[in-house]
Design a protein around this motif. Structure first.
Motif, PDB file in Angstrom:
ATOM      1  N   LEU A 219       0.820  -1.208   0.000  1.00 47.11           N
ATOM      2  CA  LEU A 219       0.000   0.000   0.000  1.00 47.11           C
ATOM      3  C   LEU A 219       0.857   1.263   0.000  1.00 47.11           C
ATOM      4  O   LEU A 219       0.613   2.198  -0.773  1.00 47.11           O
ATOM      5  CB  LEU A 219      -0.929  -0.011   1.214  1.00 47.11           C
ATOM      6  CG  LEU A 219      -2.003   1.089   1.277  1.00 47.11           C
ATOM      7  CD1 LEU A 219      -2.900   1.029   0.056  1.00 47.11           C
ATOM      8  CD2 LEU A 219      -2.836   0.941   2.551  1.00 47.11           C
ATOM      9  N   ALA A 220       1.874   1.287   0.851  1.00 44.84           N
ATOM     10  CA  ALA A 220       2.757   2.458   0.913  1.00 44.84           C
ATOM     11  C   ALA A 220       3.497   2.658  -0.408  1.00 44.84           C
ATOM     12  O   ALA A 220       3.628   3.787  -0.901  1.00 44.84           O
ATOM     13  CB  ALA A 220       3.763   2.295   2.060  1.00 44.84           C
ATOM     14  N   GLY A 221       3.983   1.560  -1.002  1.00 42.07           N
ATOM     15  CA  GLY A 221       4.670   1.657  -2.288  1.00 42.07           C
ATOM     16  C   GLY A 221       3.767   2.152  -3.388  1.00 42.07           C
ATOM     17  O   GLY A 221       4.166   2.980  -4.213  1.00 42.07           O
ATOM     18  N   ALA A 287       3.937  -0.490  -6.214  1.00 38.10           N
ATOM     19  CA  ALA A 287       3.542  -1.500  -5.237  1.00 38.10           C
ATOM     20  C   ALA A 287       4.287  -2.800  -5.498  1.00 38.10           C
ATOM     21  O   ALA A 287       4.824  -3.434  -4.565  1.00 38.10           O
ATOM     22  CB  ALA A 287       2.027  -1.722  -5.304  1.00 38.10           C
ATOM     23  N   ALA A 288       4.356  -3.211  -6.765  1.00 33.31           N
ATOM     24  CA  ALA A 288       5.093  -4.424  -7.125  1.00 33.31           C
ATOM     25  C   ALA A 288       6.582  -4.254  -6.872  1.00 33.31           C
ATOM     26  O   ALA A 288       7.261  -5.176  -6.394  1.00 33.31           O
ATOM     27  CB  ALA A 288       4.837  -4.768  -8.598  1.00 33.31           C
ATOM     28  N   MET A 289       7.095  -3.054  -7.181  1.00 33.07           N
ATOM     29  CA  MET A 289       8.517  -2.779  -7.007  1.00 33.07           C
ATOM     30  C   MET A 289       8.924  -2.901  -5.540  1.00 33.07           C
ATOM     31  O   MET A 289       9.851  -3.648  -5.195  1.00 33.07           O
ATOM     32  CB  MET A 289       8.799  -1.363  -7.523  1.00 33.07           C
ATOM     33  CG  MET A 289      10.183  -0.825  -7.249  1.00 33.07           C
ATOM     34  SD  MET A 289      11.428  -1.533  -8.309  1.00 33.07           S
ATOM     35  CE  MET A 289      12.731  -1.802  -7.127  1.00 33.07           C
ATOM     36  N   PHE A 290       8.263  -2.170  -4.668  1.00 38.03           N
ATOM     37  CA  PHE A 290       8.637  -2.161  -3.250  1.00 38.03           C
ATOM     38  C   PHE A 290       8.348  -3.497  -2.572  1.00 38.03           C
ATOM     39  O   PHE A 290       9.122  -3.945  -1.728  1.00 38.03           O
ATOM     40  CB  PHE A 290       7.919  -1.024  -2.518  1.00 38.03           C
ATOM     41  CG  PHE A 290       8.573   0.313  -2.696  1.00 38.03           C
ATOM     42  CD1 PHE A 290       9.781   0.607  -2.080  1.00 38.03           C
ATOM     43  CD2 PHE A 290       7.984   1.284  -3.489  1.00 38.03           C
ATOM     44  CE1 PHE A 290      10.386   1.840  -2.235  1.00 38.03           C
ATOM     45  CE2 PHE A 290       8.583   2.520  -3.660  1.00 38.03           C
ATOM     46  CZ  PHE A 290       9.786   2.806  -3.030  1.00 38.03           C
ATOM     47  N   LEU A 291       7.229  -4.134  -2.935  1.00 38.07           N
ATOM     48  CA  LEU A 291       6.894  -5.412  -2.309  1.00 38.07           C
ATOM     49  C   LEU A 291       7.926  -6.474  -2.674  1.00 38.07           C
ATOM     50  O   LEU A 291       8.412  -7.207  -1.797  1.00 38.07           O
ATOM     51  CB  LEU A 291       5.499  -5.858  -2.743  1.00 38.07           C
ATOM     52  CG  LEU A 291       4.977  -7.146  -2.093  1.00 38.07           C
ATOM     53  CD1 LEU A 291       4.894  -6.990  -0.582  1.00 38.07           C
ATOM     54  CD2 LEU A 291       3.616  -7.525  -2.672  1.00 38.07           C
ATOM     55  N   THR A 292       8.277  -6.554  -3.954  1.00 38.79           N
ATOM     56  CA  THR A 292       9.291  -7.525  -4.381  1.00 38.79           C
ATOM     57  C   THR A 292      10.639  -7.210  -3.749  1.00 38.79           C
ATOM     58  O   THR A 292      11.364  -8.114  -3.313  1.00 38.79           O
ATOM     59  CB  THR A 292       9.417  -7.527  -5.911  1.00 38.79           C
ATOM     60  OG1 THR A 292       8.133  -7.753  -6.494  1.00 38.79           O
ATOM     61  CG2 THR A 292      10.391  -8.604  -6.377  1.00 38.79           C
ATOM     62  N   TYR A 293      10.985  -5.930  -3.697  1.00 41.91           N
ATOM     63  CA  TYR A 293      12.253  -5.504  -3.099  1.00 41.91           C
ATOM     64  C   TYR A 293      12.336  -5.914  -1.628  1.00 41.91           C
ATOM     65  O   TYR A 293      13.308  -6.540  -1.192  1.00 41.91           O
ATOM     66  CB  TYR A 293      12.402  -3.993  -3.235  1.00 41.91           C
ATOM     67  CG  TYR A 293      13.609  -3.415  -2.519  1.00 41.91           C
ATOM     68  CD1 TYR A 293      14.868  -3.457  -3.097  1.00 41.91           C
ATOM     69  CD2 TYR A 293      13.475  -2.825  -1.262  1.00 41.91           C
ATOM     70  CE1 TYR A 293      15.975  -2.932  -2.447  1.00 41.91           C
ATOM     71  CE2 TYR A 293      14.571  -2.297  -0.602  1.00 41.91           C
ATOM     72  CZ  TYR A 293      15.817  -2.352  -1.199  1.00 41.91           C
ATOM     73  OH  TYR A 293      16.913  -1.836  -0.543  1.00 41.91           O
ATOM     74  N   GLU A 294      11.309  -5.553  -0.865  1.00 42.99           N
ATOM     75  CA  GLU A 294      11.331  -5.825   0.575  1.00 42.99           C
ATOM     76  C   GLU A 294      11.297  -7.329   0.879  1.00 42.99           C
ATOM     77  O   GLU A 294      12.050  -7.817   1.733  1.00 42.99           O
ATOM     78  CB  GLU A 294      10.153  -5.126   1.255  1.00 42.99           C
ATOM     79  CG  GLU A 294      10.215  -3.604   1.234  1.00 42.99           C
ATOM     80  CD  GLU A 294      11.251  -3.032   2.197  1.00 42.99           C
ATOM     81  OE1 GLU A 294      11.921  -3.815   2.893  1.00 42.99           O
ATOM     82  OE2 GLU A 294      11.385  -1.796   2.234  1.00 42.99           O
TER      83      GLU A 294
END
Length: 307
Positions: A219-221, A287-294
């Motif tokens: 959500l934040a991403g 959202a996909a970027m940050f979620l995959t990263y984290e």
């Protein structure tokens, strides 16, 4: 330190690949709206691309950004993470939660500068491949008065051919056409990308958790991406026009000339072309970027601790 650095770059690479796959169709629509002609609304643009080029039209130029933007995001995220760590340690603010705003701002600006050096050529090739159907070699009036058939010219056979053509005709500097507008877009853009994400993920974090949950990260991403891309739209329009410009006929002499001509010919609204697509596209991409990263970063760190 070297191991941590590698993990952050690998996580950035995986996040970048996921964001490209999710966001490329709407990125094509955005590029056509900003640098093309005759599309009108967002929905009309989507319908026109599908009618003329089928589903494949939305994925023009995907192979090059999929291969290169993943590396680009790897560097950007790695630079941001390490710059923020270094600045906060230097300013003795590393223990603050949430992180210090000044530290985040300087790290984001540095990431924005680095992004232009790596991402400029990638963006240029992507735009040129996406815009190939924008130049008609001839217009032929068909059997009825209401129908017009348009024959389109394909200039580039693929990303490698595109790069070779640019280097042959314009040299290495030609690969950085539009970089001035990209700097003006990305330095504030990354500030409005990383900073909202950091603070929103901290704010959305559950009290019982030491790290944000997957839902909080997603959500934040997404919100950070929508904010960043929405506010970056005016300079994104200028960048897209400069990069698409030399595909057939050179119209603009630089950033200032592009802004002046665009305003005189189309009014202030021209700088907000594609803002809806940018904001909508920014959410799932980021959202996909940050979620995959984290998640990948946590998985690698967990694997390291268990060994």
């Amino acid at each position: 330190m070297g191991r941590v650095q590698l993990e952050e770059f690998v996580a950035g690479y995986l996040g970048g690949a996921s964001s490209v796959i999710v966001g490329h169709p709407l990125d094509t629509v955005k590029a056509r709206l900003q640098a093309g002609q005759g599309y009108g609304s967002t929905f009309n643009c989507i319908f026109t691309i599908y009618r003329n080029e089928n589903i494949a039209g939305f994925f023009k130029g995907l192979s090059f950004p999929l291969a290169s933007i993943a590396i680009y995001n790897s560097v950007v995220f790695g630079i941001f993470s390490h710059a923020h760590r270094f600045i906060s340690q230097y300013r003795n603010t590393s223990q603050r939660h949430p992180p210090d705003l000044i530290d985040l701002t300087f790290a984001s600006m540095l990431a924005g500068c680095v992004s232009v050096g790596i991402g400029g050529p990638v963006d240029l090739v992507k735009i040129k491949l996406q815009m190939q159907t924008q130049s008609a070699t001839s217009d032929v009036v068909s059997l009825t008065h209401s129908t017009t058939l348009r024959h389109y010219q394909t200039t580039y056979k693929g990303p490698i051919h595109c790069v070779n053509c640019i280097l042959r005709k314009e040299g290495l500097l030609g690969m950085y056409r539009g970089s001035g507008a990209m700097i003006l877009r990305d330095i504030p853009g990354y500030c409005l990308y990383f900073i909202p994400y950091i603070y929103l993920s901290e704010w959305l974090k559950l009290e019982c958790h030491t790290t944000p949950s997957a839902l909080s990260v997603w959500l934040a991403g997404g919100i950070a991406g929508a904010i960043s891309w929405g506010t970056a739209t005016p300079m994104d329009v200028v960048k897209s026009r400069l990069q698409a410009d030399s595909l057939y006929n050179r119209k603009y002499r630089g950033v200032k000339d592009c802004i002046t001509q665009s305003y005189c010919n189309e009014g202030i609204q021209v700088f907000f072309k594609g803002i809806t697509v940018n904001a909508i596209r920014g959410f799932p991409m980021s959202a996909a970027m940050f979620l995959t990263y984290e998640l990948s970063l946590r998985a690698m760190k967990t694997s390291k601790e268990s060994n």
